[in-house]
Design a protein around this motif. Structure first.
Motif, mmCIF file in Angstrom:
data_model
loop_
_atom_site.group_PDB
_atom_site.id
_atom_site.type_symbol
_atom_site.label_atom_id
_atom_site.label_comp_id
_atom_site.label_asym_id
_atom_site.label_seq_id
_atom_site.Cartn_x
_atom_site.Cartn_y
_atom_site.Cartn_z
ATOM 1 N N UNK A 104 0.829 -1.177 -0.095
ATOM 2 C CA UNK A 104 0.136 0.042 -0.019
ATOM 3 C C UNK A 104 0.967 1.330 0.112
ATOM 4 N N UNK A 105 0.376 2.293 -0.538
ATOM 5 C CA UNK A 105 0.800 3.831 -0.526
ATOM 6 C C UNK A 105 -0.083 4.643 0.107
ATOM 7 N N UNK A 106 0.529 5.150 1.149
ATOM 8 C CA UNK A 106 -0.210 6.226 1.953
ATOM 9 C C UNK A 106 -0.011 7.653 1.791
ATOM 10 N N UNK A 107 -0.865 8.555 1.731
ATOM 11 C CA UNK A 107 -0.401 10.000 1.641
ATOM 12 C C UNK A 107 -1.383 10.975 2.591
ATOM 13 N N UNK A 108 -0.906 12.102 3.010
ATOM 14 C CA UNK A 108 -1.527 12.872 3.787
ATOM 15 C C UNK A 108 -2.608 13.837 2.763
ATOM 16 N N UNK A 109 -3.708 13.621 3.086
ATOM 17 C CA UNK A 109 -4.716 14.634 2.131
ATOM 18 C C UNK A 109 -4.950 15.999 3.109
ATOM 19 N N UNK A 110 -4.664 17.002 2.524
ATOM 20 C CA UNK A 110 -4.958 18.176 3.264
ATOM 21 C C UNK A 110 -6.496 18.717 3.151
ATOM 22 N N UNK A 111 -6.834 19.655 4.150
ATOM 23 C CA UNK A 111 -8.327 20.059 4.253
ATOM 24 C C UNK A 111 -8.814 20.309 2.975
ATOM 25 N N UNK A 112 -8.165 21.076 2.080
ATOM 26 C CA UNK A 112 -8.687 21.461 0.548
ATOM 27 C C UNK A 112 -9.191 19.928 0.143
ATOM 28 N N UNK A 113 -8.253 19.232 -0.055
ATOM 29 C CA UNK A 113 -8.769 17.958 -0.641
ATOM 30 C C UNK A 113 -9.967 17.006 -0.050
ATOM 31 N N UNK A 121 -12.182 10.062 -6.673
ATOM 32 C CA UNK A 121 -11.890 9.681 -8.099
ATOM 33 C C UNK A 121 -10.352 10.129 -8.577
ATOM 34 N N UNK A 122 -9.681 11.012 -7.721
ATOM 35 C CA UNK A 122 -8.416 11.133 -8.135
ATOM 36 C C UNK A 122 -7.583 9.859 -7.789
ATOM 37 N N UNK A 123 -7.852 9.501 -6.610
ATOM 38 C CA UNK A 123 -7.105 8.227 -6.122
ATOM 39 C C UNK A 123 -7.353 6.961 -7.012
ATOM 40 N N UNK A 127 -4.723 4.678 -9.291
ATOM 41 C CA UNK A 127 -4.568 3.420 -9.474
ATOM 42 C C UNK A 127 -4.849 2.822 -10.624
ATOM 43 N N UNK A 128 -5.588 3.439 -11.387
ATOM 44 C CA UNK A 128 -5.723 3.153 -12.943
ATOM 45 C C UNK A 128 -4.608 3.156 -13.783
ATOM 46 N N UNK A 129 -3.935 4.422 -13.446
ATOM 47 C CA UNK A 129 -2.659 4.744 -14.054
ATOM 48 C C UNK A 129 -1.500 3.927 -14.074
ATOM 49 N N UNK A 130 -1.493 3.298 -12.829
ATOM 50 C CA UNK A 130 -0.194 2.508 -12.144
ATOM 51 C C UNK A 130 -0.462 1.219 -12.659
ATOM 52 N N UNK A 131 -1.995 0.701 -12.769
ATOM 53 C CA UNK A 131 -1.916 -0.627 -13.338
ATOM 54 C C UNK A 131 -1.029 -1.805 -12.530
ATOM 55 N N UNK A 132 -1.504 -1.877 -11.262
ATOM 56 C CA UNK A 132 -0.816 -2.739 -10.411
ATOM 57 C C UNK A 132 -1.991 -3.428 -9.522
ATOM 58 N N UNK A 133 -2.188 -4.486 -9.779
ATOM 59 C CA UNK A 133 -3.380 -5.149 -9.020
ATOM 60 C C UNK A 133 -2.990 -5.404 -7.522
ATOM 61 N N UNK A 134 -1.786 -5.478 -7.215
ATOM 62 C CA UNK A 134 -1.150 -5.884 -5.888
ATOM 63 C C UNK A 134 -1.451 -4.381 -5.021
ATOM 64 N N UNK A 156 -17.426 10.817 2.807
ATOM 65 C CA UNK A 156 -16.098 10.507 2.516
ATOM 66 C C UNK A 156 -15.650 8.802 2.759
ATOM 67 N N UNK A 157 -16.051 8.442 3.790
ATOM 68 C CA UNK A 157 -15.352 7.323 4.188
ATOM 69 C C UNK A 157 -16.300 6.042 3.382
ATOM 70 N N UNK A 158 -17.577 6.548 3.199
ATOM 71 C CA UNK A 158 -18.233 5.627 2.491
ATOM 72 C C UNK A 158 -17.915 5.463 0.966
ATOM 73 N N UNK A 159 -17.603 6.630 0.566
ATOM 74 C CA UNK A 159 -17.067 6.622 -1.006
ATOM 75 C C UNK A 159 -15.539 5.845 -0.942
ATOM 76 N N UNK A 160 -14.753 6.212 0.147
ATOM 77 C CA UNK A 160 -13.466 5.415 0.119
ATOM 78 C C UNK A 160 -13.536 4.033 0.042
ATOM 79 N N UNK A 161 -14.504 3.400 1.245
ATOM 80 C CA UNK A 161 -14.793 1.959 1.156
ATOM 81 C C UNK A 161 -15.490 1.385 -0.030
ATOM 82 N N UNK A 162 -16.346 1.898 -0.841
ATOM 83 C CA UNK A 162 -17.021 1.514 -1.991
ATOM 84 C C UNK A 162 -15.684 1.417 -3.156
ATOM 85 N N UNK A 163 -14.640 2.113 -3.137
ATOM 86 C CA UNK A 163 -13.627 2.584 -4.028
ATOM 87 C C UNK A 163 -12.467 1.425 -3.644
#
Length: 293
Positions: A104-113, A121-123, A127-134, A156-163
């Motif tokens: 996994x790769x993690x990053x801090x999202x700022x308040x604006x994001x 959708x950006x995340x 992932x689609x751009x990297x094309x790495x199933x793992x 936000x959390x529901x959107x993340x879980x769905x994605x």
């Protein structure tokens, strides 16, 4: 913690940072990703946090603590983070990374994001751009997130879980009280603030507190990652009270992309045989890619 290249943050070494200069840095793609490994109990790399650096044309590679606040003040932090993630994608594909196991790769999202409805959708696009199933992404909620109310968090959390995008609470235990976020949806990780790790061997109450945080995480099905692990003694104490993921100089410093990718598939050593001599390192405060303190 710092990256491989460090320049002093003393005021006499820091360049001026006007809005025009920051905009120019964005246009010239000078905000770069560094990666710091997050390891399991056996020392194997399970993921990495994406950390921002500014490749300044005069001052050299600047640590994030010297410029993130200015980016946020000018409303440019979200743009710099998006640029950093694009640079990560370019570097990943250039290195032709092929993962052998889940990572996994993690990053801090700022308040604006976090207030932008396009974050998930950006995340997904990354992932689609990297094309790495793992590969999986993890969004780290910043420690100062008190203005993100329960209604927004649940959405936000529901959107993340769905994605299938994980959520972590960064610097858990400091900053604004965010316990309500534990009840807003699935949390994958509590990132234990480095100040707890630094204090635990001088004050046994911190060890007891960390133990309770581990138990709290278990109630919500989350793991605990300890940040700022500098020594074998710290690792042993954290492991003994139930922490199972670790981040810090004892394992690996933040690395430029080519250095990180070169080592990614070759780390198999257990912690007991780890070669890093923590006693030779000076603890230095690292900032996540969207932190401002």
């Amino acid at each position: 913690m710092l990256g491989l290249t460090y320049h002093s943050t003393r005021s006499d070494r820091m360049p001026a940072m006007t809005r025009a200069q920051l905009l120019q840095a964005l246009r010239r793609r000078q905000f770069l990703p560094f990666l710091q490994a997050i390891v399991g109990t056996d020392g194997q790399w399970q993921g990495a946090e994406i950390l921002m650096r500014w490749q300044h044309p005069q001052a050299g590679m600047l640590p994030p603590g010297s410029f993130l606040q200015r980016l946020e003040e000018e409303g440019l932090l979200a743009a710099a983070t998006r640029q950093m993630l694009r640079q990560l994608s370019i570097g990943w594909k250039r290195a032709q990374v092929r993962l052998l196991q889940p990572f996994f790769l993690s990053f801090n999202a700022c308040g604006q994001q976090l207030h932008d409805d396009t974050l998930v959708a950006q995340c997904q696009a990354l992932l689609q751009d990297l094309q790495e199933g793992q590969l999986r992404l993890m969004i780290e909620m910043p420690e100062r997130g008190g203005d993100l109310g329960p209604v927004h968090c649940r959405r936000l959390f529901a959107q993340c879980e769905h994605a299938d995008i994980a959520i972590a609470l960064d610097d858990f235990g400091v900053g604004d009280a965010r316990l309500h976020q534990l009840a807003c949806g699935r949390i994958s990780c509590l990132k234990l603030d480095r100040s707890f790790v630094a204090a635990m061997h001088g004050n046994s109450m911190y060890s007891r507190l960390i133990e309770k945080i581990v138990a709290l995480a278990a109630v919500f099905g989350a793991s605990v990652t300890a940040e700022g692990v500098e020594t074998l003694t710290q690792w042993q104490g954290l492991h003994r009270i139930g922490v199972r993921r670790f981040q810090g100089y004892y394992f690996a410093r933040p690395m430029a992309l080519p250095d990180f990718f070169a080592r990614l598939n070759h780390v198999r050593r257990p912690v007991s045989g780890h070669a890093t001599q923590a006693s030779t390192m000076k603890p230095v405060s690292e900032r996540g890619c969207c932190r401002d303190d």
